[in-house]
Motif scaffolding. Structure first.
Motif, PDB file in Angstrom:
ATOM      1  N   THR A  19       0.865  -1.181   0.000  1.00 44.39           N
ATOM      2  CA  THR A  19       0.000   0.000   0.000  1.00 44.39           C
ATOM      3  C   THR A  19       0.899   1.228   0.000  1.00 44.39           C
ATOM      4  O   THR A  19       1.745   1.383   0.886  1.00 44.39           O
ATOM      5  N   ARG A  20       0.716   2.077  -0.986  1.00 45.32           N
ATOM      6  CA  ARG A  20       1.587   3.237  -1.177  1.00 45.32           C
ATOM      7  C   ARG A  20       0.819   4.524  -0.892  1.00 45.32           C
ATOM      8  O   ARG A  20      -0.267   4.731  -1.405  1.00 45.32           O
ATOM      9  N   ARG A  21       1.415   5.376  -0.060  1.00 45.29           N
ATOM     10  CA  ARG A  21       0.800   6.657   0.281  1.00 45.29           C
ATOM     11  C   ARG A  21       1.812   7.763  -0.018  1.00 45.29           C
ATOM     12  O   ARG A  21       2.925   7.740   0.518  1.00 45.29           O
ATOM     13  N   GLY A  22       1.410   8.689  -0.860  1.00 47.32           N
ATOM     14  CA  GLY A  22       2.320   9.748  -1.255  1.00 47.32           C
ATOM     15  C   GLY A  22       2.647   9.654  -2.730  1.00 47.32           C
ATOM     16  O   GLY A  22       2.113   8.795  -3.451  1.00 47.32           O
ATOM     17  N   SER A  23       3.531  10.510  -3.200  1.00 49.20           N
ATOM     18  CA  SER A  23       3.916  10.556  -4.614  1.00 49.20           C
ATOM     19  C   SER A  23       5.253   9.854  -4.816  1.00 49.20           C
ATOM     20  O   SER A  23       6.245  10.180  -4.151  1.00 49.20           O
ATOM     21  N   HIS A  24       5.279   8.887  -5.743  1.00 54.44           N
ATOM     22  CA  HIS A  24       6.490   8.113  -6.002  1.00 54.44           C
ATOM     23  C   HIS A  24       6.623   7.851  -7.496  1.00 54.44           C
ATOM     24  O   HIS A  24       5.658   7.980  -8.250  1.00 54.44           O
ATOM     25  N   THR A  25       7.812   7.458  -7.907  1.00 55.77           N
ATOM     26  CA  THR A  25       8.056   7.141  -9.318  1.00 55.77           C
ATOM     27  C   THR A  25       7.704   5.700  -9.652  1.00 55.77           C
ATOM     28  O   THR A  25       7.850   5.285 -10.798  1.00 55.77           O
ATOM     29  N   PHE A  26       7.273   4.933  -8.667  1.00 54.73           N
ATOM     30  CA  PHE A  26       6.907   3.525  -8.842  1.00 54.73           C
ATOM     31  C   PHE A  26       5.501   3.304  -8.323  1.00 54.73           C
ATOM     32  O   PHE A  26       4.962   4.126  -7.573  1.00 54.73           O
ATOM     33  N   SER A  27       4.901   2.200  -8.719  1.00 57.64           N
ATOM     34  CA  SER A  27       3.553   1.851  -8.268  1.00 57.64           C
ATOM     35  C   SER A  27       3.596   0.730  -7.240  1.00 57.64           C
ATOM     36  O   SER A  27       4.642   0.075  -7.057  1.00 57.64           O
ATOM     37  N   SER A  28       2.470   0.481  -6.603  1.00 55.23           N
ATOM     38  CA  SER A  28       2.377  -0.641  -5.667  1.00 55.23           C
ATOM     39  C   SER A  28       2.609  -1.970  -6.385  1.00 55.23           C
ATOM     40  O   SER A  28       3.247  -2.878  -5.849  1.00 55.23           O
ATOM     41  N   ILE A  29       2.092  -2.068  -7.617  1.00 54.71           N
ATOM     42  CA  ILE A  29       2.282  -3.300  -8.396  1.00 54.71           C
ATOM     43  C   ILE A  29       3.758  -3.516  -8.706  1.00 54.71           C
ATOM     44  O   ILE A  29       4.264  -4.640  -8.670  1.00 54.71           O
ATOM     45  N   ASP A  30       4.477  -2.430  -9.001  1.00 52.67           N
ATOM     46  CA  ASP A  30       5.920  -2.548  -9.248  1.00 52.67           C
ATOM     47  C   ASP A  30       6.625  -3.180  -8.051  1.00 52.67           C
ATOM     48  O   ASP A  30       7.496  -4.057  -8.214  1.00 52.67           O
ATOM     49  N   ILE A  31       6.263  -2.730  -6.859  1.00 53.79           N
ATOM     50  CA  ILE A  31       6.879  -3.281  -5.643  1.00 53.79           C
ATOM     51  C   ILE A  31       6.473  -4.743  -5.459  1.00 53.79           C
ATOM     52  O   ILE A  31       7.318  -5.598  -5.139  1.00 53.79           O
ATOM     53  N   ASN A  32       5.201  -5.041  -5.666  1.00 53.39           N
ATOM     54  CA  ASN A  32       4.747  -6.425  -5.526  1.00 53.39           C
ATOM     55  C   ASN A  32       5.535  -7.368  -6.429  1.00 53.39           C
ATOM     56  O   ASN A  32       5.968  -8.449  -6.013  1.00 53.39           O
ATOM     57  N   VAL A  33       5.712  -6.966  -7.687  1.00 52.54           N
ATOM     58  CA  VAL A  33       6.398  -7.820  -8.654  1.00 52.54           C
ATOM     59  C   VAL A  33       7.873  -7.969  -8.309  1.00 52.54           C
ATOM     60  O   VAL A  33       8.414  -9.081  -8.274  1.00 52.54           O
ATOM     61  N   ARG A  34       8.526  -6.857  -8.049  1.00 55.08           N
ATOM     62  CA  ARG A  34       9.968  -6.890  -7.773  1.00 55.08           C
ATOM     63  C   ARG A  34      10.282  -7.644  -6.485  1.00 55.08           C
ATOM     64  O   ARG A  34      11.141  -8.535  -6.460  1.00 55.08           O
ATOM     65  N   VAL A  35       9.579  -7.305  -5.429  1.00 54.92           N
ATOM     66  CA  VAL A  35       9.824  -7.953  -4.135  1.00 54.92           C
ATOM     67  C   VAL A  35       9.398  -9.419  -4.183  1.00 54.92           C
ATOM     68  O   VAL A  35      10.087 -10.293  -3.646  1.00 54.92           O
ATOM     69  N   GLY A  36       8.263  -9.699  -4.845  1.00 51.38           N
ATOM     70  CA  GLY A  36       7.806 -11.079  -4.948  1.00 51.38           C
ATOM     71  C   GLY A  36       8.821 -11.977  -5.624  1.00 51.38           C
ATOM     72  O   GLY A  36       9.084 -13.106  -5.172  1.00 51.38           O
ATOM     73  N   ALA A  37       9.423 -11.499  -6.704  1.00 51.43           N
ATOM     74  CA  ALA A  37      10.426 -12.290  -7.420  1.00 51.43           C
ATOM     75  C   ALA A  37      11.645 -12.540  -6.543  1.00 51.43           C
ATOM     76  O   ALA A  37      12.195 -13.656  -6.514  1.00 51.43           O
ATOM     77  N   ALA A  38      12.071 -11.515  -5.809  1.00 50.47           N
ATOM     78  CA  ALA A  38      13.248 -11.671  -4.949  1.00 50.47           C
ATOM     79  C   ALA A  38      12.976 -12.626  -3.793  1.00 50.47           C
ATOM     80  O   ALA A  38      13.818 -13.473  -3.456  1.00 50.47           O
ATOM     81  N   VAL A  39      11.791 -12.497  -3.173  1.00 54.37           N
ATOM     82  CA  VAL A  39      11.443 -13.385  -2.051  1.00 54.37           C
ATOM     83  C   VAL A  39      11.321 -14.828  -2.516  1.00 54.37           C
ATOM     84  O   VAL A  39      11.768 -15.759  -1.842  1.00 54.37           O
ATOM     85  N   LYS A  40      10.729 -15.031  -3.673  1.00 55.88           N
ATOM     86  CA  LYS A  40      10.609 -16.388  -4.209  1.00 55.88           C
ATOM     87  C   LYS A  40      11.985 -17.011  -4.442  1.00 55.88           C
ATOM     88  O   LYS A  40      12.224 -18.184  -4.141  1.00 55.88           O
ATOM     89  N   GLU A  41      12.895 -16.211  -4.931  1.00 53.23           N
ATOM     90  CA  GLU A  41      14.228 -16.726  -5.243  1.00 53.23           C
ATOM     91  C   GLU A  41      14.970 -17.167  -3.983  1.00 53.23           C
ATOM     92  O   GLU A  41      15.624 -18.208  -3.970  1.00 53.23           O
ATOM     93  N   VAL A  42      14.848 -16.386  -2.902  1.00 49.96           N
ATOM     94  CA  VAL A  42      15.628 -16.714  -1.694  1.00 49.96           C
ATOM     95  C   VAL A  42      14.945 -17.751  -0.809  1.00 49.96           C
ATOM     96  O   VAL A  42      15.610 -18.419  -0.018  1.00 49.96           O
ATOM     97  N   THR A  43      13.628 -17.885  -0.927  1.00 52.15           N
ATOM     98  CA  THR A  43      12.910 -18.826  -0.052  1.00 52.15           C
ATOM     99  C   THR A  43      12.518 -20.119  -0.740  1.00 52.15           C
ATOM    100  O   THR A  43      12.335 -21.150  -0.081  1.00 52.15           O
ATOM    101  N   GLY A  44      12.302 -20.068  -2.062  1.00 54.55           N
ATOM    102  CA  GLY A  44      11.817 -21.244  -2.781  1.00 54.55           C
ATOM    103  C   GLY A  44      10.325 -21.475  -2.608  1.00 54.55           C
ATOM    104  O   GLY A  44       9.786 -22.459  -3.097  1.00 54.55           O
TER     105      GLY A  44
END
Length: 359
Positions: A103-128
């Protein structure tokens, strides 16, 4: 902050007051930080933040969701990813499923979906672990407030309308063609009753509503009732189309004479609702058989009961609530709930299997 509490908008001060009472004078409680409604920050130096979160969850009903803050980092995608991976390593196991909720509050150059995708891929890689957006066993929350991001673990569970193995009723309700007698009375009563019936049939999205004439009635009464029914349907339909995330069926309305309608539907299942019938759940096996057909006709009276001569042409006569005469505007909800309950007991309804898990 140690804990982030999400509450309903406008309840921040009430929730904060209650949290302060529960945690005692040592706790720092801030409602609507940065002016964001529905949020309360909680900090208690020297205390176990998980114990704080559990106490809030147990004692504060205004707290819809309680999140334990594990990492605070600048609101930068790379920093958020790094922090989330650190938290995930000790929180998520290979046999778990997870989802990133941002959940994003404020003005940013990225979206909530961008964070979901990027973080999700990284978490999947390290945890399996596999991603499951619907019912993850270990959801991970990223709460962004302007220049700061909090990576959080929930201390409260997630509630969803549609969960795996939940019975699906809509397809069976769509098979129902309701035959409804015209309601008679003073004009205001006719109008109100028609509107309520219209809203009810649209709520359950039944396949069809047929307004039935079972005797001569004033033309004005029929017109008022039919117009009110359609107004009720339209009113509910507009709400559904705005709030549902799926296509909505708008219930069609027809007018027919009772006995001609019974003849016209000969060969199709016909269910009559009447206190003289069998209790609806006692007839569940027969109902299950009838609902194997493409259309199931259900007859409802209004003030007057259904003529008993029609009973002989019915596939089944059911009583929705023994010892209770149901008001006309409550019959449709009682009928829909009773039918679906009986069909579920009979093991007829299909189950929601969920969206395919992401590998």
């Amino acid at each position: 902050m140690d804990v982030i509490v999400k509450t309903r908008r406008g309840f921040e001060k009430i929730a904060a007051s209650h949290i302060g009472e529960v945690l005692g004078p040592g706790a720092e409680v801030e409602p609507a930080p940065f002016g964001y409604l529905g949020i309360v920050f909680v900090k208690a130096p020297g205390s176990d933040k998980w114990a704080l979160a559990q106490l809030i969850a147990q004692k504060v009903p205004e707290a819809d969701r309680v999140l334990v803050v594990e990492k605070l980092v600048p609101a930068d995608p790379a920093e958020i990813e790094k922090a989330a991976v650190e938290v995930a390593k000790r929180y998520i196991n290979p046999d778990d499923t997870f989802a990133i909720r941002t959940t994003r509050r404020g003005s940013h150059t990225f979206s909530s979906i961008d964070i979901n995708v990027r973080v999700g891929a990284a978490v999947k890689e390290v945890t399996g672990a596999n991603v499951d957006l619907e019912e993850p066993t270990k959801p991970l929350y990223v709460e962004i407030f302007q220049d700061t991001a909090a990576v959080c673990i929930p201390a409260t569970g997630e509630y969803r309308k549609l969960r795996r193995d939940k019975p699906l009723a809509l397809g069976y309700l769509r098979k129902v063609a309701l035959g409804q007698f015209v309601y008679e009375g003073d004009e205001e009563a006719v109008r109100k009753m028609g509107e309520r019936i219209g809203r009810a049939v649209q709520t359950f999205e039944v396949g069809e509503l047929v307004i039935l004439l079972h005797k001569p009635i004033p033309a004005r009464t029929l017109r008022l009732f039919a117009e009110a029914v359609e107004e009720g349907i339209e009113s509910r339909y507009q709400i559904q189309t705005r709030s549902y995330g799926r296509p909505v069926w708008k219930v069609p309305v027809h007018v027919y004479e009772l006995y001609q309608w019974v003849r016209d539907r000969a060969g199709e299942p016909l269910i009559v609702t009447d206190p003289k019938g069998d209790y609806v759940t006692h007839a569940k096996e027969r109902l299950a058989e009838l609902f194997k057909s493409g259309r199931v006709n259900v007859l409802i009276g209004a003030r007057e009961g259904v003529p008993t001569g029609v009973f002989r042409f019915a596939s089944l006569v059911i009583d929705l609530i023994p010892e209770v005469t149901i008001a006309t505007d409550f019959v449709v909800p009682a009928l829909a709930i009773g039918l679906i309950s009986a069909l579920e007991e009979a093991g007829t309804l299909p189950r929601y299997l969920g969206k395919r898990k992401k590998k």
